[in-house]
Motif scaffolding. Structure first.
Motif, short mmCIF file in Angstrom:
data_model
loop_
_atom_site.label_atom_id
_atom_site.label_comp_id
_atom_site.label_asym_id
_atom_site.label_seq_id
_atom_site.Cartn_x
_atom_site.Cartn_y
_atom_site.Cartn_z
N LEU A 198 0.83 -1.22 0.00
CA LEU A 198 0.00 0.00 0.00
C LEU A 198 0.86 1.27 0.00
CD1 LEU A 198 -2.84 -0.99 2.52
CD2 LEU A 198 -2.95 -0.94 0.03
N ARG A 199 2.01 1.17 0.67
CA ARG A 199 2.89 2.36 0.71
C ARG A 199 3.56 2.60 -0.64
NH1 ARG A 199 5.72 1.88 5.99
NH2 ARG A 199 7.63 2.03 4.78
N ARG A 200 3.90 1.47 -1.30
CA ARG A 200 4.65 1.58 -2.55
C ARG A 200 3.74 1.96 -3.72
NH1 ARG A 200 6.94 -3.62 -2.68
NH2 ARG A 200 5.32 -4.17 -4.15
N GLU A 201 2.56 1.35 -3.73
CA GLU A 201 1.67 1.54 -4.88
C GLU A 201 0.51 2.45 -4.50
OE1 GLU A 201 2.59 0.06 -7.56
OE2 GLU A 201 4.02 -1.40 -6.76
N SER A 202 -0.02 3.15 -5.52
CA SER A 202 -1.22 3.98 -5.28
C SER A 202 -2.45 3.14 -5.58
CB SER A 202 -1.20 5.20 -6.18
OG SER A 202 -0.04 5.95 -5.92
N ILE A 203 -2.99 2.54 -4.52
CA ILE A 203 -4.18 1.68 -4.71
C ILE A 203 -5.35 2.34 -3.99
CG2 ILE A 203 -5.15 -0.63 -4.40
CD1 ILE A 203 -2.37 -1.73 -4.38
N THR A 204 -6.45 2.50 -4.70
CA THR A 204 -7.60 3.19 -4.09
C THR A 204 -8.38 2.22 -3.20
OG1 THR A 204 -9.04 2.58 -5.91
CG2 THR A 204 -7.90 4.70 -6.10
N PRO A 205 -9.15 2.75 -2.25
CA PRO A 205 -10.01 1.88 -1.44
C PRO A 205 -10.95 1.03 -2.31
CG PRO A 205 -9.93 4.05 -0.46
CD PRO A 205 -9.22 4.15 -1.77
N ALA A 206 -11.39 1.60 -3.44
CA ALA A 206 -12.28 0.83 -4.32
C ALA A 206 -11.56 -0.40 -4.86
CB ALA A 206 -12.76 1.71 -5.47
N ASP A 207 -10.28 -0.23 -5.21
CA ASP A 207 -9.48 -1.37 -5.70
C ASP A 207 -9.28 -2.40 -4.58
OD1 ASP A 207 -9.15 -0.66 -8.30
OD2 ASP A 207 -7.29 0.47 -7.96
#
Ligand SMILES: Nc1ncnc2c1ncn2[C@@H]1O[C@H](COP(=O)(O)OP(=O)(O)OP(=O)(O)O)[C@@H](O)[C@H]1O
Ligand SMILES: [Mg+2]
Length: 533
Positions: free
Chosen positions: A449-458
């Protein structure tokens, strides 16, 4: 003295006895009555009669007040022209006092009453329990005792049940008259309104096309029941930020008197911004559920002009959230305030400013600014305005300045705190309460989660996949989630690279086209300028 319905009965009895006794005293016990024959003999007859009557009446009233200090007020059911509004049954003049009093009594006083009546609540599946006719209940307000009685009055038109009118009769000591009229009754109405409000179904409104306003059955808003399950508990975001928002909403809701004292309309604006899928719409649902408010979702593209926008505002009720989603997609940022038109690039012909139906929208930025905080915006009070956008930097500074949009809330990519809420929602795994068993797995989740930009929807989607495929074992569930997150991150990175490549190609094509244009222009100029042979 404990105030009970029994005490109320005694008061009613005393009142009846005293009033009759008072009448007797006032008519036969007065010294003036004894002197009446003397006066009658020496004064002109008519004059004597008038003065004597006036005198008697005044003194009878005083005497009555002395022997019977109790006052009654009837709050009567509205007439047959009554209908139901958002807050209960109201007359044509919008008087919902009777329903409010009934709701208050049903909630506050019915514990004492033994004979009750139940009716279906007008806007919910619940029932309203009220006193049966002739029942008494006692109430107390700042040390003053009051008694409520349910009474039925036969209408003069007939004896049938249809013509009876129900009243709630309030009895109190006359020394409490000011307290009851100025404070207790408004308190009863306010409480009753709150009870009616909390019992009703909430609504999600959307505005109708204002180009249809010529139709006789035109209504500015259409609605459906609002039944969204999101709450602040299920909303995934940074805990401190969530707390701050909840506190802000609480402060807003509680501070009606503060807004009045400060000379500010009782409303608050929130700007929610962030990438798609970070929970902006979900946040609005959580706010509405938390505050128990209706939602008015404004679709600006079908609003004809500023007048129609104002009319929409006037037709909203208080205790509501007015939402304009994706405000950046609606606003054309060129030109001055007066000529800012609202348009969506995909459904408008940009040269004419018309929507797909050929209707020209004349809503301007200044119209929208007035909508938010012009004089009309103060009507009704207790309103929240929410704008959402993916591109906060594209918005006009006037639109989102503090005072209009009081709180700017950034909804961002999923962090570990948001993940723990989602894991609890979707898999029932309480990450916060982990005793170290899943320490390593959670560390991996955190790293992704810190490395990648992942949305709550994803993340929500990954958790759904894990729920479908993994067993009930928490560790294997989390392992599946990690795999899914990795795949999602890979897919996002690829999509990002593709869109960047596409944007680059488009930019190159545009630059090439511009260069060709320049070449053509140069050629045209040179051909024109070169002398003819
Ligand atoms: N913060 C969140 N908490 C809980 N669920 C979320 C959150 N963010 C997104 N979701 C889930 O993702 C779905 C899409 O989220 P939502 O529509 O709120 O995103 P959005 O920010 O409004 O996106 P857009 O900018 O595209 O309108 C929701 O239905 C919800 O299930
Ligand atoms: Mg949204």
């Amino acid at each position: 003295m404990a105030i009970t319905a029994e005490t109320g009965k005694v008061v009613q009895w005393r009142r009846w006895a005293f009033s009759n006794f008072g009448w007797v005293l006032s008519n036969f016990g007065s010294l003036w009555l004894l002197l009446a024959p003397l006066l009658a003999a020496y004064a002109p007859r008519r004059l004597f009669k008038t003065y004597f009557n006036l005198f008697l009446r005044r003194h009878a009233r005083r005497l009555l007040a002395f022997v019977d200090p109790y006052v009654t007020v009837d709050i009567t059911e509205p007439g047959t022209s009554a209908h139901y509004s958002r807050y209960g049954r109201v007359t044509e003049h919008g008087d919902s006092t009777y329903e409010e009093v009934k709701a208050y009594l049903s909630d506050t006083c019915t514990e004492e009453a033994r004979e009750l009546r139940a009716e279906g609540a007008p806007e919910s599946d619940g029932v309203v329990v009220s006193m049966r006719d002739g029942q008494d209940v006692a109430d107390e307000f700042r040390g003053a005792a009051v008694w409520w009685t349910s009474v039925v009055r036969e209408n003069s038109q007939g004896q049938q049940r249809d013509h009876t009118r129900q009243s709630q009769r309030l009895t109190f000591h006359q020394r409490d008259r000011r307290l009851v009229v100025d404070e207790y009754l408004p308190h009863v109405r306010r409480k009753g309104r709150e009870i009616l409000f909390s019992n009703r179904r909430r609504r999600l409104y959307t505005n109708n096309k204002s180009s249809d306003s010529y139709r006789f059955d035109y209504k500015a808003w259409s609605y459906t029941d609002f039944d969204h399950p999101t709450t602040f508990d299920t909303l995934a975001m940074d805990t401190a930020k969530k707390r701050e928002i909840i506190d802000d909403l609480d402060t807003f809701r509680r501070n009606r008197d503060f807004y009045r004292r400060a000379g500010k309309p009782w409303k608050r604006g929130y700007l929610l911004y962030g990438p798609p899928g970070t929970g902006k719409s979900t946040m609005i649902a959580a706010m509405a559920n938390y505050l128990d408010y209706d939602i008015y979702d404004v679709e600006l593209t079908v609003v004809k002009d500023n007048n129609d926008l104002r009319r929409l505002l006037i037709e909203t009720t208080s205790k509501s959230i007015i939402v304009i989603e994706d405000i950046d997609c609606s606003l054309n940022l060129t030109g001055d305030r007066a000529t800012h038109r609202w348009r969506r690039p995909h459904d408008r012909d940009s040269s004419s400013g018309r929507d797909v139906d050929g209707n020209k929208s004349m809503v301007t930025l200044s119209g929208l600014l007035n909508f938010i905080d012009g004089l009309w915006s103060a009507c009704g009070g207790e309103r929240i305005v929410v704008f959402t956008t993916n591109h906060v930097d594209k918005l006009d500074a006037a639109l989102i300045r503090r005072g209009r949009m009081d709180m700017h809330i950034e909804m961002s990519y999923c962090g570990l705190e948001a993940f723990s809420t989602l894991a609890k929602n979707y898999l029932g795994i309480d990450v916060d309460a982990d005793d170290g068993t899943h320490h390593q797995l959670l560390g991996s989740v955190n790293e992704i989660l810190r490395r990648e930009s992942i949305t709550p929807a994803d993340v929500a989607e990954c958790l759904m996949m894990a729920k479908r495929t993994a067993s009930s074992d928490e560790s294997s569930c989390l392992e599946t989630v990690i795999d899914e997150l990795k795949q999602r991150a890979k897919a996002n990175a690829k999509a990002k690279a593709d869109s960047e490549a596409k944007a680059k190609a488009e930019a190159e094509a545009e630059a090439k086209a511009a260069e060709m244009d320049r070449d053509n222009q140069w050629e045209e100029q040179n051909i024109v300028k070169s002398p003819k042979i």
